[in-house]
Design a protein around this motif. Sequence first.
Motif, PDB file in Angstrom:
ATOM      1  N   ASP A 213       0.717  -1.082  -0.048  1.00 37.97           N
ATOM      2  CA  ASP A 213       0.156  -0.054   0.032  1.00 37.97           C
ATOM      3  C   ASP A 213       0.833   1.239   0.045  1.00 37.97           C
ATOM      4  OD1 ASP A 213      -1.677   2.312   0.905  1.00 37.97           O
ATOM      5  OD2 ASP A 213      -3.140   0.748   1.705  1.00 37.97           O
ATOM      6  N   LYS A 214       0.945   1.910  -1.221  1.00 38.24           N
ATOM      7  CA  LYS A 214       1.980   2.835  -1.273  1.00 38.24           C
ATOM      8  C   LYS A 214       1.878   4.198  -0.370  1.00 38.24           C
ATOM      9  CE  LYS A 214       2.504   2.186  -6.237  1.00 38.24           C
ATOM     10  NZ  LYS A 214       1.249   1.382  -6.253  1.00 38.24           N
ATOM     11  N   LEU A 215       0.516   4.386   0.173  1.00 39.98           N
ATOM     12  CA  LEU A 215       0.103   5.536   0.758  1.00 39.98           C
ATOM     13  C   LEU A 215       0.568   5.095   2.375  1.00 39.98           C
ATOM     14  CD1 LEU A 215      -3.111   6.804  -0.801  1.00 39.98           C
ATOM     15  CD2 LEU A 215      -0.768   7.699  -0.909  1.00 39.98           C
ATOM     16  N   LYS A 216       0.163   4.073   2.872  1.00 36.98           N
ATOM     17  CA  LYS A 216       0.361   3.437   4.188  1.00 36.98           C
ATOM     18  C   LYS A 216       1.652   2.866   4.507  1.00 36.98           C
ATOM     19  CE  LYS A 216      -4.674   2.897   4.714  1.00 36.98           C
ATOM     20  NZ  LYS A 216      -5.744   1.929   5.216  1.00 36.98           N
ATOM     21  N   GLU A 217       2.112   2.224   3.617  1.00 39.63           N
ATOM     22  CA  GLU A 217       3.368   1.377   3.899  1.00 39.63           C
ATOM     23  C   GLU A 217       4.963   2.009   3.116  1.00 39.63           C
ATOM     24  OE1 GLU A 217       1.762  -2.965   4.544  1.00 39.63           O
ATOM     25  OE2 GLU A 217       1.876  -2.370   2.548  1.00 39.63           O
ATOM     26  N   CYS A 218       4.758   2.971   2.765  1.00 42.48           N
ATOM     27  CA  CYS A 218       6.009   3.798   1.832  1.00 42.48           C
ATOM     28  C   CYS A 218       6.042   5.325   2.345  1.00 42.48           C
ATOM     29  CB  CYS A 218       5.655   3.515   0.448  1.00 42.48           C
ATOM     30  SG  CYS A 218       5.624   1.860  -0.152  1.00 42.48           S
ATOM     31  N   VAL A 219       7.214   5.725   2.108  1.00 43.60           N
ATOM     32  CA  VAL A 219       7.605   7.008   2.004  1.00 43.60           C
ATOM     33  C   VAL A 219       7.688   7.284   0.472  1.00 43.60           C
ATOM     34  CG1 VAL A 219       9.273   8.787   2.599  1.00 43.60           C
ATOM     35  CG2 VAL A 219       8.424   7.213   4.409  1.00 43.60           C
ATOM     36  N   ILE A 220       7.148   8.399  -0.191  1.00 43.85           N
ATOM     37  CA  ILE A 220       7.085   8.609  -1.509  1.00 43.85           C
ATOM     38  C   ILE A 220       8.345   9.377  -1.613  1.00 43.85           C
ATOM     39  CG2 ILE A 220       6.002   9.698  -3.188  1.00 43.85           C
ATOM     40  CD1 ILE A 220       3.409   8.822  -2.306  1.00 43.85           C
ATOM     41  N   LEU A 221       9.208   9.072  -2.308  1.00 41.09           N
ATOM     42  CA  LEU A 221      10.693   9.894  -2.764  1.00 41.09           C
ATOM     43  C   LEU A 221      10.492  10.705  -3.867  1.00 41.09           C
ATOM     44  CD1 LEU A 221      13.128   7.205  -1.761  1.00 41.09           C
ATOM     45  CD2 LEU A 221      12.164   8.862  -0.215  1.00 41.09           C
ATOM     46  N   ASN A 222       9.623  10.289  -4.890  1.00 39.80           N
ATOM     47  CA  ASN A 222       9.466  11.054  -6.356  1.00 39.80           C
ATOM     48  C   ASN A 222       8.102  10.759  -6.639  1.00 39.80           C
ATOM     49  OD1 ASN A 222      10.766  12.619  -8.263  1.00 39.80           O
ATOM     50  ND2 ASN A 222      10.537  10.901  -9.673  1.00 39.80           N
ATOM     51  N   ASP A 223       7.243  11.680  -6.426  1.00 39.46           N
ATOM     52  CA  ASP A 223       5.793  11.849  -6.404  1.00 39.46           C
ATOM     53  C   ASP A 223       5.406  11.819  -7.954  1.00 39.46           C
ATOM     54  OD1 ASP A 223       3.220  11.419  -6.019  1.00 39.46           O
ATOM     55  OD2 ASP A 223       2.885  13.365  -4.990  1.00 39.46           O
ATOM     56  N   VAL A 224       5.441  10.798  -8.708  1.00 39.70           N
ATOM     57  CA  VAL A 224       4.927  10.505  -9.873  1.00 39.70           C
ATOM     58  C   VAL A 224       4.020   9.589 -10.163  1.00 39.70           C
ATOM     59  CG1 VAL A 224       5.879  10.211 -12.507  1.00 39.70           C
ATOM     60  CG2 VAL A 224       7.331  11.666 -10.666  1.00 39.70           C
TER      61      VAL A 224
END
Length: 404
Positions: free
Chosen positions: A134-145
Amino acid sequence: MHDYYILSGDCGGTNTRLQLIGLTTQNLSTPSTTSSTPGTILKTSTFLNESYPSFTSILSEFLYSTPPVISPLPNVAVLAAAGPVNDNKVLFTNNGWLISGESILKTFGGSNGIKKAVLINDFVGCGYGVLTVDKLKECVILNDVKPVIGAPIACVGAGTGLGECYLTSCGGEVESYECFASEGGHAEFAPRTEVEFELIRHLKDKFKSRHRVSVERVVSGTGLANVYEFFSEKYKKERDESVYEEFLKAGSMKGKVVSVNSGKCKCCEMSMKVFAGAYGSEVGVAGLKWIPRGGLYVTGGLTPKNIKWIEGDQSEFMQAFRDKGRVSELLEEIPVYAVMVEDLGLRGSHRLAWKILKEEVAANGGRAGDTSASSIKKVLIAGVVLAGLAGVFGALNNGNRLRK
Protein backbone atom coordinates in the motif's frame (compact mmCIF):
# COMPACT_ATOMS: atom_id res chain seq x y z
CA MET A 1 -10.99 -25.50 8.64
CA HIS A 2 -8.42 -25.35 5.83
CA ASP A 3 -8.18 -27.55 2.76
CA TYR A 4 -4.56 -26.71 1.90
CA TYR A 5 -1.44 -25.30 3.50
CA ILE A 6 1.48 -23.42 2.02
CA LEU A 7 4.84 -22.47 3.48
CA SER A 8 6.51 -19.19 2.57
CA GLY A 9 10.02 -18.27 3.55
CA ASP A 10 12.44 -15.36 3.39
CA CYS A 11 15.91 -16.77 4.02
CA GLY A 12 18.26 -13.81 4.23
CA GLY A 13 21.92 -13.51 5.06
CA THR A 14 21.22 -12.83 8.75
CA ASN A 15 17.70 -14.08 9.51
CA THR A 16 15.29 -16.69 8.20
CA ARG A 17 11.59 -15.83 8.38
CA LEU A 18 9.04 -18.60 7.85
CA GLN A 19 5.29 -18.41 7.59
CA LEU A 20 2.55 -21.04 7.46
CA ILE A 21 -0.66 -20.13 5.61
CA GLY A 22 -3.94 -22.04 5.51
CA LEU A 23 -6.18 -21.90 2.44
CA THR A 24 -9.65 -23.04 1.53
CA THR A 25 -10.85 -24.18 -1.88
CA GLN A 26 -12.59 -20.82 -2.17
CA ASN A 27 -9.22 -19.06 -1.74
CA LEU A 28 -8.02 -20.74 -4.92
CA SER A 29 -10.88 -19.30 -6.94
CA THR A 30 -10.32 -15.74 -5.73
CA PRO A 31 -10.15 -13.32 -8.69
CA SER A 32 -6.58 -12.67 -9.72
CA THR A 33 -7.05 -8.90 -9.98
CA THR A 34 -6.64 -8.31 -6.24
CA SER A 35 -3.23 -7.16 -4.97
CA SER A 36 -3.58 -8.94 -1.63
CA THR A 37 -2.85 -12.66 -1.45
CA PRO A 38 -5.58 -15.02 -0.18
CA GLY A 39 -5.09 -17.24 2.86
CA THR A 40 -4.96 -17.15 6.65
CA ILE A 41 -1.56 -16.72 8.29
CA LEU A 42 -1.38 -19.38 11.01
CA LYS A 43 2.10 -18.71 12.35
CA THR A 44 5.22 -16.68 11.61
CA SER A 45 8.67 -17.20 13.14
CA THR A 46 12.05 -15.53 12.76
CA PHE A 47 15.33 -17.40 13.27
CA LEU A 48 18.87 -15.99 13.60
CA ASN A 49 20.87 -18.01 11.08
CA GLU A 50 24.14 -18.02 13.01
CA SER A 51 22.38 -19.87 15.87
CA TYR A 52 21.68 -22.92 13.66
CA PRO A 53 23.99 -25.38 11.87
CA SER A 54 21.83 -25.57 8.74
CA PHE A 55 18.60 -24.46 7.12
CA THR A 56 17.20 -27.96 7.62
CA SER A 57 17.43 -27.55 11.40
CA ILE A 58 15.50 -24.25 11.17
CA LEU A 59 12.77 -25.74 9.00
CA SER A 60 12.49 -28.78 11.25
CA GLU A 61 12.02 -26.60 14.34
CA PHE A 62 9.39 -24.49 12.58
CA LEU A 63 7.37 -27.44 11.28
CA TYR A 64 7.61 -29.79 14.26
CA SER A 65 8.31 -27.67 17.36
CA THR A 66 6.81 -24.21 16.87
CA PRO A 67 3.07 -24.23 17.66
CA PRO A 68 0.67 -24.72 16.08
CA VAL A 69 2.02 -27.93 14.53
CA ILE A 70 0.08 -28.75 11.36
CA SER A 71 -0.47 -32.23 9.96
CA PRO A 72 -0.26 -32.95 7.11
CA LEU A 73 2.64 -30.69 6.20
CA PRO A 74 2.24 -27.83 3.69
CA ASN A 75 1.35 -28.83 0.13
CA VAL A 76 3.68 -26.25 -1.41
CA ALA A 77 6.75 -24.49 -0.04
CA VAL A 78 8.29 -21.43 -1.69
CA LEU A 79 11.51 -20.13 -0.16
CA ALA A 80 13.22 -16.89 -1.15
CA ALA A 81 16.93 -17.36 -0.47
CA ALA A 82 19.90 -14.98 -0.40
CA GLY A 83 21.84 -16.16 -3.43
CA PRO A 84 21.57 -17.03 -7.11
CA VAL A 85 19.22 -19.96 -7.78
CA ASN A 86 20.19 -22.66 -10.27
CA ASP A 87 18.37 -25.95 -10.85
CA ASN A 88 16.17 -25.30 -7.79
CA LYS A 89 19.27 -25.02 -5.59
CA VAL A 90 20.88 -22.05 -3.92
CA LEU A 91 24.27 -21.56 -2.31
CA PHE A 92 23.95 -18.67 0.12
CA THR A 93 26.27 -15.81 -0.83
CA ASN A 94 27.10 -14.79 2.73
CA ASN A 95 27.02 -17.92 4.94
CA GLY A 96 27.72 -20.84 2.59
CA TRP A 97 24.49 -22.78 3.24
CA LEU A 98 23.26 -24.98 0.41
CA ILE A 99 19.50 -25.50 0.08
CA SER A 100 17.80 -27.53 -2.62
CA GLY A 101 14.17 -28.32 -3.34
CA GLU A 102 15.12 -31.97 -3.77
CA SER A 103 16.70 -32.23 -0.30
CA ILE A 104 13.66 -30.55 1.27
CA LEU A 105 11.35 -33.12 -0.34
CA LYS A 106 13.60 -35.98 0.80
CA THR A 107 13.54 -34.74 4.39
CA PHE A 108 10.02 -33.34 4.67
CA GLY A 109 8.16 -35.05 1.81
CA GLY A 110 6.23 -38.32 1.73
CA SER A 111 2.51 -39.04 1.65
CA ASN A 112 1.70 -36.45 4.33
CA GLY A 113 4.64 -34.19 3.59
CA ILE A 114 5.55 -31.30 1.34
CA LYS A 115 4.67 -32.09 -2.28
CA LYS A 116 6.50 -29.27 -4.02
CA ALA A 117 9.43 -27.12 -2.88
CA VAL A 118 10.49 -24.15 -4.98
CA LEU A 119 13.52 -21.95 -4.35
CA ILE A 120 13.63 -18.41 -5.66
CA ASN A 121 16.15 -15.63 -5.27
CA ASP A 122 15.39 -13.51 -2.21
CA PHE A 123 14.81 -10.45 -4.33
CA VAL A 124 12.44 -12.29 -6.63
CA GLY A 125 10.42 -12.82 -3.45
CA CYS A 126 10.83 -9.15 -2.65
CA GLY A 127 9.75 -8.21 -6.17
CA TYR A 128 6.52 -10.17 -5.95
CA GLY A 129 6.07 -8.70 -2.48
CA VAL A 130 6.04 -5.10 -3.72
CA LEU A 131 2.89 -5.93 -5.69
CA THR A 132 1.09 -6.09 -2.34
CA VAL A 133 2.38 -2.80 -0.94
CA ASP A 134 0.00 0.00 0.00
CA LYS A 135 1.97 3.00 -1.28
CA LEU A 136 0.14 5.50 0.94
CA LYS A 137 0.31 3.53 4.19
CA GLU A 138 3.50 1.47 3.85
CA CYS A 139 5.83 3.75 1.89
CA VAL A 140 7.54 7.11 2.02
CA ILE A 141 7.11 8.63 -1.43
CA LEU A 142 10.50 9.89 -2.63
CA ASN A 143 9.50 10.97 -6.13
CA ASP A 144 5.79 11.71 -6.43
CA VAL A 145 5.02 10.69 -10.01
CA LYS A 146 1.95 8.75 -11.13
CA PRO A 147 2.96 5.17 -12.05
CA VAL A 148 2.27 3.94 -15.57
CA ILE A 149 0.02 0.86 -15.60
CA GLY A 150 1.80 -2.12 -17.12
CA ALA A 151 5.22 -0.43 -17.17
CA PRO A 152 8.29 -2.20 -15.69
CA ILE A 153 8.80 -2.18 -11.93
CA ALA A 154 12.19 -2.36 -10.21
CA CYS A 155 13.31 -3.04 -6.68
CA VAL A 156 16.64 -2.23 -4.97
CA GLY A 157 17.20 -2.97 -1.31
CA ALA A 158 20.07 -2.87 1.17
CA GLY A 159 20.13 -5.34 4.01
CA THR A 160 22.88 -7.79 4.94
CA GLY A 161 23.72 -7.56 1.24
CA LEU A 162 22.39 -5.53 -1.69
CA GLY A 163 19.56 -6.99 -3.77
CA GLU A 164 18.06 -5.93 -7.08
CA CYS A 165 15.28 -7.26 -9.32
CA TYR A 166 12.81 -6.11 -11.93
CA LEU A 167 9.28 -7.04 -13.03
CA THR A 168 7.56 -6.87 -16.40
CA SER A 169 3.90 -7.20 -17.32
CA CYS A 170 2.21 -8.79 -20.31
CA GLY A 171 -1.17 -7.21 -19.66
CA GLY A 172 -1.12 -4.49 -17.04
CA GLU A 173 -3.00 -6.37 -14.30
CA VAL A 174 -1.16 -7.06 -11.06
CA GLU A 175 -1.31 -10.82 -11.65
CA SER A 176 0.35 -10.51 -15.05
CA TYR A 177 3.67 -9.29 -13.61
CA GLU A 178 6.61 -11.69 -13.67
CA CYS A 179 9.70 -11.04 -11.56
CA PHE A 180 13.27 -11.66 -12.70
CA ALA A 181 16.36 -12.09 -10.57
CA SER A 182 19.42 -9.89 -10.77
CA GLU A 183 22.83 -9.85 -9.13
CA GLY A 184 23.21 -6.13 -9.73
CA GLY A 185 24.44 -5.66 -6.17
CA HIS A 186 27.69 -7.31 -7.24
CA ALA A 187 28.32 -4.87 -10.08
CA GLU A 188 31.19 -2.41 -9.71
CA PHE A 189 31.05 0.37 -7.16
CA ALA A 190 31.51 3.70 -8.95
CA PRO A 191 33.09 6.36 -6.70
CA ARG A 192 31.77 9.89 -7.24
CA THR A 193 33.77 12.03 -4.79
CA GLU A 194 37.39 12.35 -3.74
CA VAL A 195 36.74 10.60 -0.43
CA GLU A 196 35.02 7.73 -2.27
CA PHE A 197 38.09 7.32 -4.48
CA GLU A 198 40.13 6.96 -1.27
CA LEU A 199 37.52 4.53 0.04
CA ILE A 200 37.75 2.29 -3.01
CA ARG A 201 41.53 2.10 -2.68
CA HIS A 202 41.06 1.08 0.95
CA LEU A 203 38.52 -1.59 -0.04
CA LYS A 204 40.76 -2.93 -2.82
CA ASP A 205 43.51 -3.41 -0.24
CA LYS A 206 41.14 -4.98 2.28
CA PHE A 207 39.67 -7.49 -0.16
CA LYS A 208 42.90 -7.97 -2.16
CA SER A 209 41.19 -6.92 -5.37
CA ARG A 210 43.38 -5.58 -8.18
CA HIS A 211 40.69 -4.04 -10.35
CA ARG A 212 37.23 -3.87 -8.82
CA VAL A 213 35.08 -3.57 -5.71
CA SER A 214 31.38 -4.44 -5.80
CA VAL A 215 28.78 -1.87 -4.82
CA GLU A 216 27.57 -4.27 -2.10
CA ARG A 217 30.88 -3.65 -0.28
CA VAL A 218 29.54 -0.14 0.42
CA VAL A 219 25.74 -0.33 0.14
CA SER A 220 24.67 -2.97 2.67
CA GLY A 221 24.92 -3.65 6.38
CA THR A 222 28.38 -5.14 5.96
CA GLY A 223 29.19 -2.35 3.51
CA LEU A 224 28.34 0.28 6.11
CA ALA A 225 30.76 -1.46 8.48
CA ASN A 226 33.44 -1.32 5.75
CA VAL A 227 32.91 2.41 5.31
CA TYR A 228 33.13 3.03 9.05
CA GLU A 229 36.39 1.05 9.24
CA PHE A 230 37.82 3.33 6.56
CA PHE A 231 36.80 6.53 8.36
CA SER A 232 37.84 5.27 11.79
CA GLU A 233 41.35 4.61 10.44
CA LYS A 234 41.59 7.78 8.37
CA TYR A 235 40.23 10.09 11.08
CA LYS A 236 41.25 8.43 14.34
CA LYS A 237 41.00 11.72 16.23
CA GLU A 238 37.35 12.07 15.16
CA ARG A 239 36.15 8.65 16.26
CA ASP A 240 34.34 8.06 19.51
CA GLU A 241 36.36 5.38 21.30
CA SER A 242 33.38 3.93 23.17
CA VAL A 243 31.53 3.54 19.86
CA TYR A 244 34.63 2.04 18.27
CA GLU A 245 34.90 -0.55 21.04
CA GLU A 246 31.20 -1.38 20.68
CA PHE A 247 31.69 -1.71 16.91
CA LEU A 248 34.57 -4.19 17.30
CA LYS A 249 32.43 -6.45 19.51
CA ALA A 250 29.24 -6.25 17.43
CA GLY A 251 29.77 -9.22 15.11
CA SER A 252 27.15 -9.22 12.33
CA MET A 253 25.49 -6.12 13.84
CA LYS A 254 28.36 -3.69 13.13
CA GLY A 255 26.32 -1.71 10.61
CA LYS A 256 23.64 -1.15 13.23
CA VAL A 257 26.22 0.31 15.64
CA VAL A 258 27.28 2.84 12.98
CA SER A 259 23.71 3.88 12.21
CA VAL A 260 22.58 4.19 15.82
CA ASN A 261 25.58 6.29 16.79
CA SER A 262 25.60 8.65 13.81
CA GLY A 263 24.43 11.48 16.08
CA LYS A 264 27.31 11.21 18.57
CA CYS A 265 30.26 9.99 16.50
CA LYS A 266 31.74 12.00 13.60
CA CYS A 267 33.08 8.87 11.88
CA CYS A 268 29.62 7.28 12.04
CA GLU A 269 28.04 10.42 10.61
CA MET A 270 30.51 10.55 7.71
CA SER A 271 29.93 6.86 7.09
CA MET A 272 26.18 7.33 6.89
CA LYS A 273 26.53 10.17 4.40
CA VAL A 274 28.74 8.09 2.11
CA PHE A 275 26.43 5.09 2.48
CA ALA A 276 23.32 7.15 1.67
CA GLY A 277 24.96 8.79 -1.35
CA ALA A 278 26.19 5.49 -2.75
CA TYR A 279 22.76 3.92 -2.12
CA GLY A 280 20.95 6.73 -3.94
CA SER A 281 23.41 6.56 -6.81
CA GLU A 282 22.82 2.83 -7.28
CA VAL A 283 19.04 3.25 -7.13
CA GLY A 284 19.43 5.87 -9.85
CA VAL A 285 21.47 3.41 -11.93
CA ALA A 286 18.61 0.90 -11.60
CA GLY A 287 16.26 3.63 -12.81
CA LEU A 288 18.39 4.12 -15.90
CA LYS A 289 18.76 0.41 -16.63
CA TRP A 290 15.09 -0.57 -16.34
CA ILE A 291 13.22 2.77 -16.67
CA PRO A 292 10.61 1.45 -14.19
CA ARG A 293 7.76 3.88 -14.75
CA GLY A 294 5.55 1.36 -12.95
CA GLY A 295 7.48 2.12 -9.75
CA LEU A 296 11.01 1.97 -8.34
CA TYR A 297 10.88 0.52 -4.83
CA VAL A 298 13.68 1.04 -2.31
CA THR A 299 13.42 -1.89 0.10
CA GLY A 300 15.60 -3.93 2.48
CA GLY A 301 16.02 -3.73 6.21
CA LEU A 302 18.31 -0.68 6.11
CA THR A 303 15.78 1.52 4.32
CA PRO A 304 13.17 2.03 7.07
CA LYS A 305 15.86 2.07 9.75
CA ASN A 306 17.72 4.90 8.01
CA ILE A 307 14.90 6.76 6.32
CA LYS A 308 16.14 10.14 7.64
CA TRP A 309 19.21 9.75 5.39
CA ILE A 310 17.03 8.83 2.40
CA GLU A 311 13.90 11.02 2.28
CA GLY A 312 13.86 14.67 1.21
CA ASP A 313 15.08 16.33 -1.99
CA GLN A 314 18.23 17.58 -0.26
CA SER A 315 19.25 14.23 1.24
CA GLU A 316 22.51 12.65 0.08
CA PHE A 317 20.42 9.78 -1.24
CA MET A 318 18.10 11.81 -3.48
CA GLN A 319 20.81 14.14 -4.72
CA ALA A 320 22.92 11.17 -5.80
CA PHE A 321 19.85 9.47 -7.28
CA ARG A 322 19.23 12.42 -9.61
CA ASP A 323 22.89 13.10 -10.44
CA LYS A 324 23.00 11.32 -13.79
CA GLY A 325 24.31 14.00 -16.12
CA ARG A 326 22.62 14.27 -19.52
CA VAL A 327 19.89 11.76 -18.61
CA SER A 328 19.07 13.12 -15.15
CA GLU A 329 15.67 14.36 -16.37
CA LEU A 330 14.64 10.79 -17.19
CA LEU A 331 14.67 9.94 -13.48
CA GLU A 332 12.13 12.68 -12.78
CA GLU A 333 9.58 10.55 -14.69
CA ILE A 334 10.02 7.53 -12.42
CA PRO A 335 7.90 7.12 -9.25
CA VAL A 336 10.14 6.18 -6.32
CA TYR A 337 8.97 4.67 -3.03
CA ALA A 338 10.88 3.85 0.15
CA VAL A 339 9.17 0.75 1.56
CA MET A 340 8.78 0.91 5.33
CA VAL A 341 7.80 -2.72 5.94
CA GLU A 342 10.27 -5.60 6.08
CA ASP A 343 8.13 -8.61 5.21
CA LEU A 344 8.19 -8.32 1.41
CA GLY A 345 10.08 -11.60 0.98
CA LEU A 346 7.40 -13.45 2.93
CA ARG A 347 4.63 -11.69 1.04
CA GLY A 348 6.20 -12.53 -2.29
CA SER A 349 6.80 -16.17 -1.38
CA HIS A 350 3.21 -16.41 -0.13
CA ARG A 351 1.96 -14.96 -3.40
CA LEU A 352 3.98 -17.36 -5.56
CA ALA A 353 3.14 -20.41 -3.41
CA TRP A 354 -0.58 -19.57 -3.70
CA LYS A 355 -0.22 -19.22 -7.47
CA ILE A 356 1.62 -22.55 -7.79
CA LEU A 357 -0.90 -24.37 -5.57
CA LYS A 358 -3.77 -22.89 -7.56
CA GLU A 359 -2.24 -24.17 -10.82
CA GLU A 360 -1.43 -27.59 -9.35
CA VAL A 361 -4.94 -28.11 -7.99
CA ALA A 362 -6.44 -27.09 -11.35
CA ALA A 363 -4.11 -29.46 -13.21
CA ASN A 364 -4.90 -32.38 -10.88
CA GLY A 365 -8.68 -32.11 -10.86
CA GLY A 366 -9.12 -30.40 -7.51
CA ARG A 367 -6.21 -32.07 -5.71
CA ALA A 368 -2.72 -30.82 -4.86
CA GLY A 369 -1.58 -34.22 -6.21
CA ASP A 370 1.66 -35.32 -7.80
CA THR A 371 4.01 -32.38 -8.05
CA SER A 372 7.12 -34.26 -9.04
CA ALA A 373 9.25 -32.92 -11.88
CA SER A 374 8.16 -35.73 -14.20
CA SER A 375 4.48 -35.05 -13.47
CA ILE A 376 4.84 -31.34 -14.12
CA LYS A 377 6.76 -32.08 -17.32
CA LYS A 378 3.86 -34.28 -18.49
CA VAL A 379 1.39 -31.47 -17.75
CA LEU A 380 3.50 -29.01 -19.72
CA ILE A 381 3.85 -31.42 -22.67
CA ALA A 382 0.11 -32.08 -22.63
CA GLY A 383 -0.51 -28.35 -22.67
CA VAL A 384 1.77 -27.90 -25.68
CA VAL A 385 0.04 -30.78 -27.52
CA LEU A 386 -3.41 -29.38 -26.76
CA ALA A 387 -2.32 -25.93 -27.87
CA GLY A 388 -1.01 -27.43 -31.10
CA LEU A 389 -4.25 -29.32 -31.73
CA ALA A 390 -6.22 -26.17 -31.02
CA GLY A 391 -4.14 -24.38 -33.62
CA VAL A 392 -4.75 -27.13 -36.18
CA PHE A 393 -8.51 -27.18 -35.61
CA GLY A 394 -8.55 -23.38 -35.66
CA ALA A 395 -6.83 -23.36 -39.03
CA LEU A 396 -9.28 -25.97 -40.41
CA ASN A 397 -12.24 -23.93 -39.19
CA ASN A 398 -10.82 -20.80 -40.76
CA GLY A 399 -10.37 -22.71 -44.01
CA ASN A 400 -13.95 -23.95 -43.89
CA ARG A 401 -15.22 -20.42 -43.32
CA LEU A 402 -13.19 -19.13 -46.24
CA ARG A 403 -14.51 -21.83 -48.55
CA LYS A 404 -18.06 -20.98 -47.53
